[in-house]
Design a protein around this motif. Structure first.
Motif, PDB file in Angstrom:
ATOM      1  N   ARG A  80      -9.889  -4.623  13.157  1.00 41.77           N
ATOM      2  CA  ARG A  80     -10.245  -3.200  13.230  1.00 41.77           C
ATOM      3  C   ARG A  80      -9.204  -2.305  12.570  1.00 41.77           C
ATOM      4  O   ARG A  80      -9.422  -1.090  12.441  1.00 41.77           O
ATOM      5  CB  ARG A  80     -10.434  -2.782  14.691  1.00 41.77           C
ATOM      6  CG  ARG A  80     -11.613  -3.481  15.365  1.00 41.77           C
ATOM      7  CD  ARG A  80     -11.567  -3.292  16.876  1.00 41.77           C
ATOM      8  NE  ARG A  80     -11.422  -1.886  17.240  1.00 41.77           N
ATOM      9  CZ  ARG A  80     -10.884  -1.466  18.377  1.00 41.77           C
ATOM     10  NH1 ARG A  80     -10.408  -2.348  19.257  1.00 41.77           N
ATOM     11  NH2 ARG A  80     -10.794  -0.180  18.642  1.00 41.77           N
ATOM     12  N   SER A  81      -8.053  -2.868  12.173  1.00 44.18           N
ATOM     13  CA  SER A  81      -7.004  -2.105  11.513  1.00 44.18           C
ATOM     14  C   SER A  81      -6.726  -2.705  10.136  1.00 44.18           C
ATOM     15  O   SER A  81      -7.099  -3.847   9.851  1.00 44.18           O
ATOM     16  CB  SER A  81      -5.720  -2.105  12.346  1.00 44.18           C
ATOM     17  OG  SER A  81      -5.889  -1.392  13.548  1.00 44.18           O
ATOM     18  N   ASP A  82      -6.060  -1.917   9.308  1.00 42.89           N
ATOM     19  CA  ASP A  82      -5.697  -2.370   7.963  1.00 42.89           C
ATOM     20  C   ASP A  82      -4.194  -2.249   7.779  1.00 42.89           C
ATOM     21  O   ASP A  82      -3.600  -1.206   8.096  1.00 42.89           O
ATOM     22  CB  ASP A  82      -6.406  -1.522   6.905  1.00 42.89           C
ATOM     23  CG  ASP A  82      -7.912  -1.670   6.984  1.00 42.89           C
ATOM     24  OD1 ASP A  82      -8.418  -2.761   6.661  1.00 42.89           O
ATOM     25  OD2 ASP A  82      -8.580  -0.687   7.379  1.00 42.89           O
ATOM     26  N   ASN A  83      -3.578  -3.308   7.250  1.00 47.94           N
ATOM     27  CA  ASN A  83      -2.135  -3.329   7.045  1.00 47.94           C
ATOM     28  C   ASN A  83      -1.821  -3.994   5.702  1.00 47.94           C
ATOM     29  O   ASN A  83      -1.410  -5.149   5.651  1.00 47.94           O
ATOM     30  CB  ASN A  83      -1.442  -4.085   8.180  1.00 47.94           C
ATOM     31  CG  ASN A  83       0.049  -3.829   8.226  1.00 47.94           C
ATOM     32  OD1 ASN A  83       0.532  -3.083   9.055  1.00 47.94           O
ATOM     33  ND2 ASN A  83       0.815  -4.432   7.316  1.00 47.94           N
ATOM     34  N   PRO A  84      -2.042  -3.281   4.583  1.00 47.97           N
ATOM     35  CA  PRO A  84      -1.780  -3.880   3.271  1.00 47.97           C
ATOM     36  C   PRO A  84      -0.316  -4.228   3.079  1.00 47.97           C
ATOM     37  O   PRO A  84       0.571  -3.726   3.788  1.00 47.97           O
ATOM     38  CB  PRO A  84      -2.203  -2.787   2.289  1.00 47.97           C
ATOM     39  CG  PRO A  84      -3.052  -1.858   3.076  1.00 47.97           C
ATOM     40  CD  PRO A  84      -2.548  -1.915   4.482  1.00 47.97           C
ATOM     41  N   ARG A  85      -0.075  -5.093   2.128  1.00 46.87           N
ATOM     42  CA  ARG A  85       1.284  -5.500   1.783  1.00 46.87           C
ATOM     43  C   ARG A  85       2.102  -4.302   1.314  1.00 46.87           C
ATOM     44  O   ARG A  85       1.591  -3.429   0.609  1.00 46.87           O
ATOM     45  CB  ARG A  85       1.210  -6.553   0.672  1.00 46.87           C
ATOM     46  CG  ARG A  85       2.538  -7.063   0.159  1.00 46.87           C
ATOM     47  CD  ARG A  85       2.263  -8.252  -0.759  1.00 46.87           C
ATOM     48  NE  ARG A  85       3.426  -8.602  -1.548  1.00 46.87           N
ATOM     49  CZ  ARG A  85       3.516  -9.693  -2.295  1.00 46.87           C
ATOM     50  NH1 ARG A  85       2.486 -10.516  -2.356  1.00 46.87           N
ATOM     51  NH2 ARG A  85       4.602  -9.955  -2.992  1.00 46.87           N
ATOM     52  N   LYS A  86       3.372  -4.254   1.731  1.00 42.33           N
ATOM     53  CA  LYS A  86       4.225  -3.132   1.363  1.00 42.33           C
ATOM     54  C   LYS A  86       4.599  -3.188  -0.113  1.00 42.33           C
ATOM     55  O   LYS A  86       4.643  -4.259  -0.731  1.00 42.33           O
ATOM     56  CB  LYS A  86       5.484  -3.086   2.229  1.00 42.33           C
ATOM     57  CG  LYS A  86       6.461  -4.210   2.000  1.00 42.33           C
ATOM     58  CD  LYS A  86       7.748  -4.007   2.798  1.00 42.33           C
ATOM     59  CE  LYS A  86       7.547  -4.042   4.287  1.00 42.33           C
ATOM     60  NZ  LYS A  86       8.820  -3.988   5.035  1.00 42.33           N
TER      61      LYS A  86
END
Length: 343
Positions: free
Chosen positions: A55-61
């Motif tokens: 439900r969340s998005d955490n793309p690569r930094k």
């Protein structure tokens, strides 16, 4: 300064439903907010569980670093699905080739409400990070430490080292031996002060040989700066030891010879963990990422005597969750300043 000649508006002033002013929360605004360790742990854990649920998005930094290595900057974008909040975090450190006192570090978090489309706040992210990271280490310890873990060693007395033990005791209250390796007397005293503030009846045992102390620890948390003399090797660790890398203090062998590798994010480890690479410049594959471990989908530990290496790199969804919690607390107390940036 809220007169007609100053465009800033006090944070607590009522705003119209379509208000696009940006609420600024400074270091001093956030410093006075009271939040319990359990609240921090619960907020961070919730962010991981929401990410694991898809439900969340955490793309690569994104990272930029000059060839001489004197500075490093990161940019992180993410979305918290349980709060419907989108945020951007930036982090910039200058003076990596100098001593701690000569370094400059700035980090900010800007939050947007993804339901209304309006900005929530822009804040100094220093306190958020100083709480989020040891909370993650404590959750890693809760899920991955050997059953009945009784002893912990923290390497480093900087920002992350100072709250590592209080958070560990929050998730592993059965720890009865707390050890600390540090080279700065003021840092050692700060660790003691933070521990007593949260657990008045506890004290820490200061050790002078990190490698020897690691052999007596069920959990080792390495938070030291790049110039630390500590470099715990795999051979120093007893069977069943969990070693958690936050900063420095663990040699690459603790990763490459581990029985199991857990990371908050394998992609993040491949970006920020290059100093742990082998002679060929390679990092081993990760056996489990931490969000599915917390969600109960993947096992953190599969055997009591496994030596587990855990890589704690910050995920922006945890910054978003904790930053939003701080924004709520600040709003309740009328802290901060509204700035009409987009007028």
């Amino acid at each position: 300064m809220t007169g007609t000649t100053d465009p800033r508006i006090p944070f607590g002033t009522a705003a119209p439903a379509d208000d696009t002013t940006l609420r600024l929360l400074s270091t001093s605004d956030l410093a006075g907010l009271d939040i319990s360790l359990a609240d921090v742990v619960g907020t961070v854990e919730g962010a991981y569980r929401t990410l694991a649920a898809g439900r969340s998005d955490n793309p690569r930094k994104v990272t930029v670093k000059p060839s001489d290595g004197h500075s490093v900057a990161y940019a992180m974008l993410g979305r918290d699905g349980s709060r419907d909040v989108v945020a951007v975090k930036t982090s910039y450190k200058h003076g990596l080739d100098k001593g701690r006192q000569e370094q400059h570090y700035y980090t900010t978090l800007t939050l947007y409400d993804d339901v209304t489309g309006l900005p929530v706040a822009m804040m100094d992210c220093g306190r958020v990070g100083s709480l989020r990271t040891p909370a993650v280490s404590a959750l890693l310890a809760r899920e991955c430490a050997t059953p009945g873990a009784r002893s912990a060693l923290v390497i480093g007395t900087g920002t992350q080292g100072r709250l590592a033990l209080p958070f560990l005791l929050t998730t592993l209250p059965g720890l009865d031996r707390l050890m600390l390796f540090g080279t700065h007397p003021e840092g050692i005293e700060a660790v003691r002060a933070r521990l007593r503030a949260h657990f008045p009846d506890r004290d820490v045992e200061v050790v002078t040989d990190a490698r020897a102390a690691a052999g007596d620890a069920d959990v080792v948390v390495a938070t030291a700066g790049a110039h630390t003399p500590a470099a715990v090797e795999s051979a120093d660790l007893a069977p069943g030891t969990l070693s958690i890398l936050v900063g420095h203090g663990l040699a690459p062998s603790t990763l490459h010879r581990a029985d199991r590798v857990v990371a908050t994010s394998e992609a993040q480890m491949n970006v920020t963990g290059t100093d742990m690479a082998d002679a060929d410049g390679k990092l081993p594959a990760v056996d489990a990422e931490f969000p599915p471990v917390l969600a109960g989908v993947t096992a953190g530990r599969t055997a009591p005597l496994e030596r587990i290496f855990a890589y704690n790199s910050g995920l922006v969804v945890t910054d978003i969750a904790l930053g939003h919690r701080f924004a709520q607390l600040a709003l309740e107390q009328g802290l901060g300043t509204r700035v009409p940036l987009w007028r």
